[in-house]
Design a protein around this motif. Structure first.
Motif, PDB file in Angstrom:
ATOM      1  N   ALA A  60       7.091   6.431 -33.004  1.00  0.00           N
ATOM      2  CA  ALA A  60       8.220   5.656 -32.504  1.00  0.00           C
ATOM      3  C   ALA A  60       9.501   5.147 -33.146  1.00  0.00           C
ATOM      4  CB  ALA A  60       8.067   4.872 -30.949  1.00  0.00           C
ATOM      5  N   LYS A  61       9.201   3.938 -34.027  1.00  0.00           N
ATOM      6  CA  LYS A  61      10.385   3.537 -34.684  1.00  0.00           C
ATOM      7  C   LYS A  61      11.065   4.973 -35.795  1.00  0.00           C
ATOM      8  CE  LYS A  61      10.291  -0.952 -36.056  1.00  0.00           C
ATOM      9  NZ  LYS A  61       9.828  -1.538 -36.606  1.00  0.00           N
ATOM     10  N   VAL A  62      10.399   5.667 -36.528  1.00  0.00           N
ATOM     11  CA  VAL A  62      10.680   6.088 -37.160  1.00  0.00           C
ATOM     12  C   VAL A  62      11.259   7.554 -36.513  1.00  0.00           C
ATOM     13  CG1 VAL A  62       9.674   8.158 -38.814  1.00  0.00           C
ATOM     14  CG2 VAL A  62       8.545   5.739 -38.605  1.00  0.00           C
ATOM     15  N   GLY A  63      10.512   7.919 -35.064  1.00  0.00           N
ATOM     16  CA  GLY A  63      11.454   9.294 -34.338  1.00  0.00           C
ATOM     17  C   GLY A  63      12.580   8.461 -34.150  1.00  0.00           C
ATOM     18  N   VAL A  64      12.790   7.083 -34.080  1.00  0.00           N
ATOM     19  CA  VAL A  64      14.319   6.994 -32.857  1.00  0.00           C
ATOM     20  C   VAL A  64      15.181   7.073 -34.256  1.00  0.00           C
ATOM     21  CG1 VAL A  64      15.525   4.570 -32.923  1.00  0.00           C
ATOM     22  CG2 VAL A  64      13.817   5.001 -31.392  1.00  0.00           C
ATOM     23  N   GLU A  65      14.623   6.657 -35.975  1.00  0.00           N
ATOM     24  CA  GLU A  65      15.432   6.402 -36.940  1.00  0.00           C
ATOM     25  C   GLU A  65      15.635   8.061 -37.037  1.00  0.00           C
ATOM     26  OE1 GLU A  65      16.593   3.343 -39.146  1.00  0.00           O
ATOM     27  OE2 GLU A  65      15.414   1.961 -37.683  1.00  0.00           O
ATOM     28  N   VAL A  66      14.576   9.193 -37.669  1.00  0.00           N
ATOM     29  CA  VAL A  66      15.040  10.039 -37.333  1.00  0.00           C
ATOM     30  C   VAL A  66      16.006  10.595 -36.803  1.00  0.00           C
ATOM     31  CG1 VAL A  66      13.842  12.477 -37.592  1.00  0.00           C
ATOM     32  CG2 VAL A  66      12.679  10.885 -38.548  1.00  0.00           C
ATOM     33  N   ALA A  67      16.234  10.529 -35.689  1.00  0.00           N
ATOM     34  CA  ALA A  67      17.063  10.689 -34.825  1.00  0.00           C
ATOM     35  C   ALA A  67      18.467  10.729 -34.765  1.00  0.00           C
ATOM     36  CB  ALA A  67      16.616  11.201 -33.307  1.00  0.00           C
TER      37      ALA A  67
END
Ligand code: FES
Length: 559
Positions: free
Chosen positions: A62-69
């Motif tokens: 989920a953290k990766v998703g936040v950072e990617v966005a």
């Protein structure tokens, strides 16, 4: 990208916040990361239970998703406690429901105290789901709930093991029908991975509610805990939380409306899921300022057909449901049957009816169409009457009894009931009342695992009725009435009943009454000694703040 409208800027921007920026740099963030919106990623990962153990990798995704966005993810955790552990020792059952409040309060503390702009919440056991949904609704920032997923079920001699049979096996071992070695061997194979209980327990029923109400993306809750798909969905959840922040979209309180709560009850009814959700849904409603109480569920539970055969109501595990399309199959069948509000917003903002347009049709086995249901109603009935003005519940699904009338046999609390029932201090035809076990009296609304065992073992489930302001475990047998509200400790009529008073229970009409005049009850109330609160620790704090069961046992008013 820095936007002064973001909540987090109140803690970061300007000369007065230099200490905060110092802190953020000390955590490893650079100026670019500090200029982005802050998204809290909160989970209940721990080694206290298999339920909680799959969450850390999902939170990382989920953290990766936040950072990617384009966001800056900040991870934190809160507590989780498993009912399997708490149910089996003297004070344990006090703690489980209390943990729901601690989860909601602790998540609020961090999301509000640190002024995060958005959130991804992850939970995976009975109280973690409502706790997270309550926190999301209370704080009402763009957020997404990710459910941790169920464990893989085990097999014995090539046959799948029904997780709930463990309790029947426990009884057989206690009565000498099964050896301890057999019990242990079956137990070894019953649950073979991390994840939540693989049937319709409170966690998975709560996750289904989260999905139909909009907190989670459709089709995600039934994915097993150990499937790699979970990492992709958690990553997407991180991206989606950012999308909700940047582009706008529903906030948690948009998802918590009377219609969405009715949809959630409909799903609980159609699956005959955990009746604990009938306690948690009013508490979630309270966070949004929506008055939704036990009595509001009466008609839905009566009119909604049970259309699934999921454990413990049939042989199928959540993984079987996942393989035919997941929860949207159930939702679509209910929508086609005219049982759901179609306009409530889903996680991505589309109305439910539109979002389910392409959902798979029922397979006819794990999920049936509403006109070919397994049962015409949910098998859960809300009762009301002078013994329970706020209501109470009884599960009628597996029993033919609908009516019971008999003299009250009262036990003051679980400990007295365990001794008294084991000693045979009751007669055929009695209504056994165990009181003082509600949210405030117990405190924590004890689920009484041991007290009914002697009744079950002697096959006397149909000879007595059981009534409590606490909870009975699944498979107790006979007419088992629970969640009586208001509870005895708070002065509910259950406190006024005396040995021998005639209690009348009618599950067809939905009534529960004590055959004592209002005048006599008032006289008894006038001489009722004041109840003492539990003293010490978290139990005392909880007992002094908790509200009635039929309103969800909230510990604060809506603000
Ligand atoms: Fe955690 Fe069953 S004990 S989901």
């Amino acid at each position: 990208m820095n936007d002064p409208a973001w909540r987090s800027r109140a803690t970061i921007d300007g000369p007065m916040r230099v200490a905060n920026r110092m802190h953020l740099r000390a955590t490893g963030l650079d100026d670019e990361a500090i200029a982005k919106p802050f998204v809290g990623v909160v989970h209940t990962h721990a080694e206290v239970s298999p339920c909680a153990m799959p969450l850390a990798p999902q939170a990382a995704a989920a953290k990766v998703g936040v950072e990617v966005a384009g966001g800056t993810a900040r991870e934190f955790s809160t507590v989780s406690i498993s009912d399997v552990w708490t149910m089996v020792h003297e004070r344990g059952p006090q703690f489980s429901l209390i943990s729901r409040e601690i989860i909601a309060d602790s998540v609020e503390l961090v999301l509000e105290g640190q002024r995060y702009d958005a959130a991804v919440t992850l939970g995976a056991c009975d109280k973690t789901v409502p706790g997270m949904l309550m926190a999301m609704t209370r704080v009402n920032i763009p957020s997404v709930y990710v459910h941790g997923g169920a464990a893989l079920r085990g097999y014995s001699n090539g046959e799948p093991i029904n997780f709930y049979r463990v309790f029947g096996d426990m009884d057989r071992t206690l009565s000498g029908e099964m050896s301890e070695r057999e019990l242990e061997n079956l137990n070894r194979d019953a649950m073979v991975s991390v994840g939540t209980c693989p049937g319709l327990n409170t966690a998975s029923t709560g996750a289904a509610c989260a999905e139909i109400m909009g907190f989670s993306a459709l089709g995600t809750a039934s994915i097993p805990a150990v499937f790699s798909q979970r990492l992709a969905l958690a990553r997407k959840a991180g991206q989606h939380a950012m999308k909700l922040l940047i582009e706008g979209g529903p906030r948690p309180r948009d998802w918590v409306t009377r219609e969405s709560l009715e949809n959630a009850v409909t799903v609980v009814a159609a699956m005959r899921g955990s009746s604990n959700m009938l306690l948690h849904l009013p508490a979630i409603a309270n966070e949004a300022g929506v008055k939704f109480e036990l009595r509001d569920m009466t008609d839905i539970l009566r009119r909604t057909p049970r259309i699934t055969s999921l454990i413990p109501n049939g042989p199928h595990a959540l993984i079987d449901l996942h393989r035919i399309g997941g929860l949207p199959v159930i939702f679509k069948a209910l929508l086609d049957g005219g049982f759901l509000h179609a306009h409530t917003p889903t996680n991505d903002g589309r109305p439910l009816g539109e979002a389910l347009a392409d959902a798979p049709q029922p397979d006819g086995i794990i999920v049936r169409a509403c006109n070919n249901a397994y049962q015409a109603d949910s098998g859960i009935v809300v009762l009301q009457g002078n013994l329970a003005p706020g209501g109470c519940i009884v599960k009628t699904a597996d029993i033919s009894m609908r009516f019971f009338e008999g003299p009250a046999r009262i036990f003051e609390g679980d400990a007295a009931a365990r001794i008294g029932i084991a000693d045979g201090q009751f007669s055929v035809g009695d209504v056994i009342i165990v009181r003082g076990e509600g949210p405030r009296g117990s405190p924590g609304m004890r689920e009484m695992l041991d007290a009914p065992i002697p009744i079950r073992r002697r096959g006397m489930g149909k000879d007595v009725a059981l009534v409590t302001d606490g909870r009975w475990p699944t498979g107790t047998g006979g007419l088992c009435i629970a969640h009586v509200s208001p509870e005895a400790h708070a002065g509910g009529p259950l406190a006024l009943v005396e040995h021998g008073d005639i209690i009348r229970i009618d599950a067809e009409k939905g009534t529960i009454d004590v055959d004592v005049s209002e005048q006599e009850l008032e006289q008894r109330r006038a001489v009722l000694p004041p109840n003492k609160y539990w003293s010490g620790g978290v139990g005392e704090k909880y007992a002094r703040s908790v509200g009635p069961t039929h309103l969800g046992a909230p510990t604060h008013s809506y603000d």
